[in-house]
Design an enzyme around this catalytic site. Structure first.
Site, PDB file in Angstrom:
ATOM      1  N   ASP A 127      40.349  26.677  42.345  1.00 40.17           N
ATOM      2  CA  ASP A 127      40.443  26.305  43.198  1.00 40.17           C
ATOM      3  C   ASP A 127      41.356  27.718  43.561  1.00 40.17           C
ATOM      4  O   ASP A 127      42.927  27.022  43.744  1.00 40.17           O
ATOM      5  CB  ASP A 127      40.597  25.427  44.263  1.00 40.17           C
ATOM      6  CG  ASP A 127      40.230  25.294  45.566  1.00 40.17           C
ATOM      7  OD1 ASP A 127      39.990  26.203  45.789  1.00 40.17           O
ATOM      8  OD2 ASP A 127      38.744  24.716  45.725  1.00 40.17           O
ATOM      9  N   ILE A 128      41.664  28.984  44.224  1.00 41.49           N
ATOM     10  CA  ILE A 128      42.957  29.163  44.495  1.00 41.49           C
ATOM     11  C   ILE A 128      43.886  28.703  45.892  1.00 41.49           C
ATOM     12  O   ILE A 128      44.667  29.393  46.004  1.00 41.49           O
ATOM     13  CB  ILE A 128      42.310  31.327  44.796  1.00 41.49           C
ATOM     14  CG1 ILE A 128      41.063  30.779  45.424  1.00 41.49           C
ATOM     15  CG2 ILE A 128      42.268  32.018  43.147  1.00 41.49           C
ATOM     16  CD1 ILE A 128      40.810  32.454  46.306  1.00 41.49           C
ATOM     17  N   GLN A 139      31.512  21.907  54.027  1.00 43.52           N
ATOM     18  CA  GLN A 139      31.277  23.196  53.271  1.00 43.52           C
ATOM     19  C   GLN A 139      31.696  24.613  53.157  1.00 43.52           C
ATOM     20  O   GLN A 139      30.552  24.627  54.072  1.00 43.52           O
ATOM     21  CB  GLN A 139      29.534  22.606  52.456  1.00 43.52           C
ATOM     22  CG  GLN A 139      29.786  23.661  51.400  1.00 43.52           C
ATOM     23  CD  GLN A 139      27.609  23.800  50.891  1.00 43.52           C
ATOM     24  OE1 GLN A 139      27.436  22.663  50.843  1.00 43.52           O
ATOM     25  NE2 GLN A 139      28.187  24.459  49.597  1.00 43.52           N
ATOM     26  N   HIS A 165      28.675  23.359  44.162  1.00 39.29           N
ATOM     27  CA  HIS A 165      30.308  22.927  43.226  1.00 39.29           C
ATOM     28  C   HIS A 165      30.428  21.862  43.367  1.00 39.29           C
ATOM     29  O   HIS A 165      30.431  20.840  44.445  1.00 39.29           O
ATOM     30  CB  HIS A 165      31.109  24.068  43.741  1.00 39.29           C
ATOM     31  CG  HIS A 165      31.713  23.984  44.988  1.00 39.29           C
ATOM     32  ND1 HIS A 165      30.849  24.992  46.040  1.00 39.29           N
ATOM     33  CD2 HIS A 165      32.511  23.566  45.739  1.00 39.29           C
ATOM     34  CE1 HIS A 165      31.291  25.048  47.279  1.00 39.29           C
ATOM     35  NE2 HIS A 165      32.354  23.695  47.046  1.00 39.29           N
ATOM     36  N   PHE A 166      31.198  20.881  42.649  1.00 40.23           N
ATOM     37  CA  PHE A 166      32.609  19.689  42.441  1.00 40.23           C
ATOM     38  C   PHE A 166      33.777  20.245  42.139  1.00 40.23           C
ATOM     39  O   PHE A 166      34.350  21.029  41.712  1.00 40.23           O
ATOM     40  CB  PHE A 166      31.727  19.161  41.170  1.00 40.23           C
ATOM     41  CG  PHE A 166      30.163  19.009  41.193  1.00 40.23           C
ATOM     42  CD1 PHE A 166      29.654  17.734  41.848  1.00 40.23           C
ATOM     43  CD2 PHE A 166      29.741  19.288  40.553  1.00 40.23           C
ATOM     44  CE1 PHE A 166      28.287  17.586  41.896  1.00 40.23           C
ATOM     45  CE2 PHE A 166      28.467  19.565  40.640  1.00 40.23           C
ATOM     46  CZ  PHE A 166      27.423  17.969  41.098  1.00 40.23           C
ATOM     47  N   HIS A 167      34.550  19.539  42.787  1.00 40.85           N
ATOM     48  CA  HIS A 167      35.792  20.039  42.855  1.00 40.85           C
ATOM     49  C   HIS A 167      36.189  18.807  42.561  1.00 40.85           C
ATOM     50  O   HIS A 167      36.185  17.169  42.671  1.00 40.85           O
ATOM     51  CB  HIS A 167      36.516  19.953  44.676  1.00 40.85           C
ATOM     52  CG  HIS A 167      36.700  20.595  46.052  1.00 40.85           C
ATOM     53  ND1 HIS A 167      37.053  21.807  46.111  1.00 40.85           N
ATOM     54  CD2 HIS A 167      34.907  20.652  46.469  1.00 40.85           C
ATOM     55  CE1 HIS A 167      36.830  22.624  46.659  1.00 40.85           C
ATOM     56  NE2 HIS A 167      35.148  21.278  47.143  1.00 40.85           N
TER      57      HIS A 167
HETATM   58  P1  AMP Z   1      33.669  23.673  49.534  1.00 39.87           P
HETATM   59  O1  AMP Z   1      34.245  23.972  50.947  1.00 39.87           O
HETATM   60  O2  AMP Z   1      33.299  22.172  49.041  1.00 39.87           O
HETATM   61  O3  AMP Z   1      32.993  24.921  50.180  1.00 39.87           O
HETATM   62  O4  AMP Z   1      34.654  24.264  48.512  1.00 39.87           O
HETATM   63  C1  AMP Z   1      35.108  25.491  49.264  1.00 39.87           C
HETATM   64  C2  AMP Z   1      36.480  25.633  47.568  1.00 39.87           C
HETATM   65  O5  AMP Z   1      36.220  27.481  47.461  1.00 39.87           O
HETATM   66  C3  AMP Z   1      37.661  25.983  48.740  1.00 39.87           C
HETATM   67  O6  AMP Z   1      38.329  24.887  48.154  1.00 39.87           O
HETATM   68  C4  AMP Z   1      38.657  26.699  48.325  1.00 39.87           C
HETATM   69  O7  AMP Z   1      39.781  26.512  48.104  1.00 39.87           O
HETATM   70  C5  AMP Z   1      37.821  27.640  47.331  1.00 39.87           C
HETATM   71  N1  AMP Z   1      37.957  29.062  47.008  1.00 39.87           N
HETATM   72  C6  AMP Z   1      37.367  30.091  48.018  1.00 39.87           C
HETATM   73  N2  AMP Z   1      37.050  31.513  47.786  1.00 39.87           N
HETATM   74  C7  AMP Z   1      37.727  30.960  46.520  1.00 39.87           C
HETATM   75  C8  AMP Z   1      37.547  31.683  45.210  1.00 39.87           C
HETATM   76  N3  AMP Z   1      37.405  33.187  45.047  1.00 39.87           N
HETATM   77  N4  AMP Z   1      37.730  31.395  44.045  1.00 39.87           N
HETATM   78  C9  AMP Z   1      38.541  30.127  43.630  1.00 39.87           C
HETATM   79  N5  AMP Z   1      37.806  28.804  44.415  1.00 39.87           N
HETATM   80  C10 AMP Z   1      37.595  29.409  45.996  1.00 39.87           C
END
Ligand code: AMP
Length: 141
Positions: A35-36, A98, A104-106
């Site tokens: 996650d960036i 979201q 996706h899973f964190h």
């Molecule tokens: P969610 O809110 O569960 O949909 O999480 C989306 C996640 O994606 C967040 O934790 C962001 O920090 C992460 N994210 C957004 N853009 C990118 C990217 N280009 N590469 C990696 N992670 C990302």
């Protein structure tokens, strides 16, 4: 209202190779990447490649295979990064937090005494993300 999947979301673009990512692991069905905007050191995302917005519209087989990858990444991250615990987080629809509408899973390493950061706020250093991806990848072997 029923929301529909769009292949124009950023994770679909990353899966197709249109946007770069710090890849940890990839097979025919899953991509694991850093996650960036990590909420802790080593925060990664397990992303099934099959198109679904989130858990609510995903095929049960996709969920079953994804949780196996989640377990593998969680163990690897805990070991490689000497985390004290692992938090698994997963949001469904904007009302639940979201922001990217591809399932996706964190996988969030937890370190005793260190607070988990805010969701999707602080862009991490690319060199640090590459180091984390490397460490987790090596621990998955
Ligand atoms: P969610 O809110 O569960 O949909 O999480 C989306 C996640 O994606 C967040 O934790 C962001 O920090 C992460 N994210 C957004 N853009 C990118 C990217 N280009 N590469 C990696 N992670 C990302």
């Amino acid at each position: 209202m029923t929301e529909t999947y769009s292949g124009e979301n950023i994770f679909a673009k990353i899966i197709r190779g249109e946007i770069p990512a710090h890849r940890v692991f990839e097979d025919a069905d899953h991509l694991v990447m850093m996650d960036i905007f990590p909420q802790s050191r080593g925060h990664s995302l397990v992303i099934p490649k099959a198109p679904s917005r989130n858990l609510l519209d995903a095929a049960p087989d996709t969920l079953a295979s994804s949780i196996r990858v989640v377990q593998s990444v969680a163990n690897a991250a805990k070991h490689a990064l000497e985390a004290d615990g692992i938090r698994i987080m997963q949001f469904n629809e904007a009302a639940a937090g979201q922001t990217v509408f591809h399932l996706h899973f964190h996988v969030i390493p937890i370190y005793t005494g260190t607070q988990v950061g805010a969701h999707a706020q602080l862009r991490a250093d690319d060199a640090e993300l590459a180091t984390m991806a490397d460490a987790i990848r090596k621990a998955m072997i």
